[in-house]
Design a protein around this motif. Structure first.
Motif, PDB file in Angstrom:
ATOM      1  N   LEU A 203      -9.951  -5.966  12.378  1.00 27.48           N
ATOM      2  CA  LEU A 203      -9.817  -7.301  11.803  1.00 27.48           C
ATOM      3  C   LEU A 203     -10.320  -8.396  12.729  1.00 27.48           C
ATOM      4  O   LEU A 203     -10.530  -9.531  12.306  1.00 27.48           O
ATOM      5  CB  LEU A 203      -8.344  -7.583  11.467  1.00 27.48           C
TER       6      LEU A 203
ATOM      7  N   TYR B 143      -5.708  -8.966   1.887  1.00 28.99           N
ATOM      8  CA  TYR B 143      -6.674  -8.107   1.205  1.00 28.99           C
ATOM      9  C   TYR B 143      -7.370  -7.162   2.191  1.00 28.99           C
ATOM     10  O   TYR B 143      -7.481  -5.969   1.938  1.00 28.99           O
ATOM     11  CB  TYR B 143      -7.707  -8.955   0.457  1.00 28.99           C
ATOM     12  N   ARG B 144      -7.821  -7.706   3.306  1.00 29.61           N
ATOM     13  CA  ARG B 144      -8.535  -6.890   4.292  1.00 29.61           C
ATOM     14  C   ARG B 144      -7.631  -5.805   4.872  1.00 29.61           C
ATOM     15  O   ARG B 144      -8.043  -4.661   5.036  1.00 29.61           O
ATOM     16  CB  ARG B 144      -9.104  -7.775   5.400  1.00 29.61           C
TER      17      ARG B 144
ATOM     18  N   SER C 121      -6.963  -3.140   2.197  1.00 33.51           N
ATOM     19  CA  SER C 121      -8.169  -2.332   1.989  1.00 33.51           C
ATOM     20  C   SER C 121      -8.379  -1.335   3.123  1.00 33.51           C
ATOM     21  O   SER C 121      -8.666  -0.159   2.880  1.00 33.51           O
ATOM     22  CB  SER C 121      -9.400  -3.226   1.860  1.00 33.51           C
ATOM     23  N   LEU C 122      -8.232  -1.821   4.347  1.00 34.97           N
ATOM     24  CA  LEU C 122      -8.400  -0.927   5.498  1.00 34.97           C
ATOM     25  C   LEU C 122      -7.377   0.198   5.495  1.00 34.97           C
ATOM     26  O   LEU C 122      -7.709   1.356   5.751  1.00 34.97           O
ATOM     27  CB  LEU C 122      -8.302  -1.721   6.801  1.00 34.97           C
TER      28      LEU C 122
ATOM     29  N   GLU D 161      -6.874 -13.523   2.132  1.00 32.97           N
ATOM     30  CA  GLU D 161      -8.003 -12.754   2.644  1.00 32.97           C
ATOM     31  C   GLU D 161      -7.536 -11.737   3.685  1.00 32.97           C
ATOM     32  O   GLU D 161      -7.957 -10.582   3.669  1.00 32.97           O
ATOM     33  CB  GLU D 161      -9.061 -13.678   3.246  1.00 32.97           C
TER      34      GLU D 161
ATOM     35  N   ARG E 203      -3.412  -5.642  -4.086  1.00 30.92           N
ATOM     36  CA  ARG E 203      -4.755  -5.488  -3.537  1.00 30.92           C
ATOM     37  C   ARG E 203      -5.801  -5.742  -4.621  1.00 30.92           C
ATOM     38  O   ARG E 203      -6.801  -6.421  -4.380  1.00 30.92           O
ATOM     39  CB  ARG E 203      -4.946  -4.100  -2.938  1.00 30.92           C
TER      40      ARG E 203
END
Length: 110
Positions: free
Chosen positions: A28, A7-8, A11-12, A4, A74
């Motif tokens: 985050l 992924y975050r 993505s950011l 997680e 991703r």
């Protein structure tokens, strides 16, 4: 949880490759040290590369770019994240239904 976070971060950074580590940590909700640790792990995996801003006055500023491996990772992480969130949603729906039934079977509210 590691997936997680990865992924975050990916993505950011895909949306805002110019984010500083401090801005990333704030987005985050983690410490600067943890953000640095996570970034280093993604750099070591080859999912990210860090490039200096050539025209920047701040020579320590980096641009974080997803590599082809990072883009694939991703996408894979997004699928897994979605599955996990859907399972959590289903569990919540079941719990809410159970609680509604429990409240309906109890005495009338005051």
């Amino acid at each position: 949880m590691v997936d997680e976070a990865s992924y975050r971060i990916l993505s950011l950074l895909q949306q805002n490759p110019e984010l500083t580590q401090r801005e990333l940590a704030q987005a985050l909700g983690v410490s600067l040290g943890k953000a640095n640790y996570c970034l280093r792990a993604l750099l070591d995996k080859g999912w990210l590369k860090a490039e200096n801003f050539r025209r920047s006055d701040n020579k320590t500023a980096y641009l974080y770019v997803l590599t082809p491996k990072g883009i694939s990772a991703r996408a894979r992480l997004a699928v897994n994240f979605l599955k996990r969130k859907e399972a959590e949603y289903e569990a919540l729906v079941e719990e809410i239904a159970r609680l509604r039934k429990e409240v309906g079977e109890g005495s009338a509210p005051d």
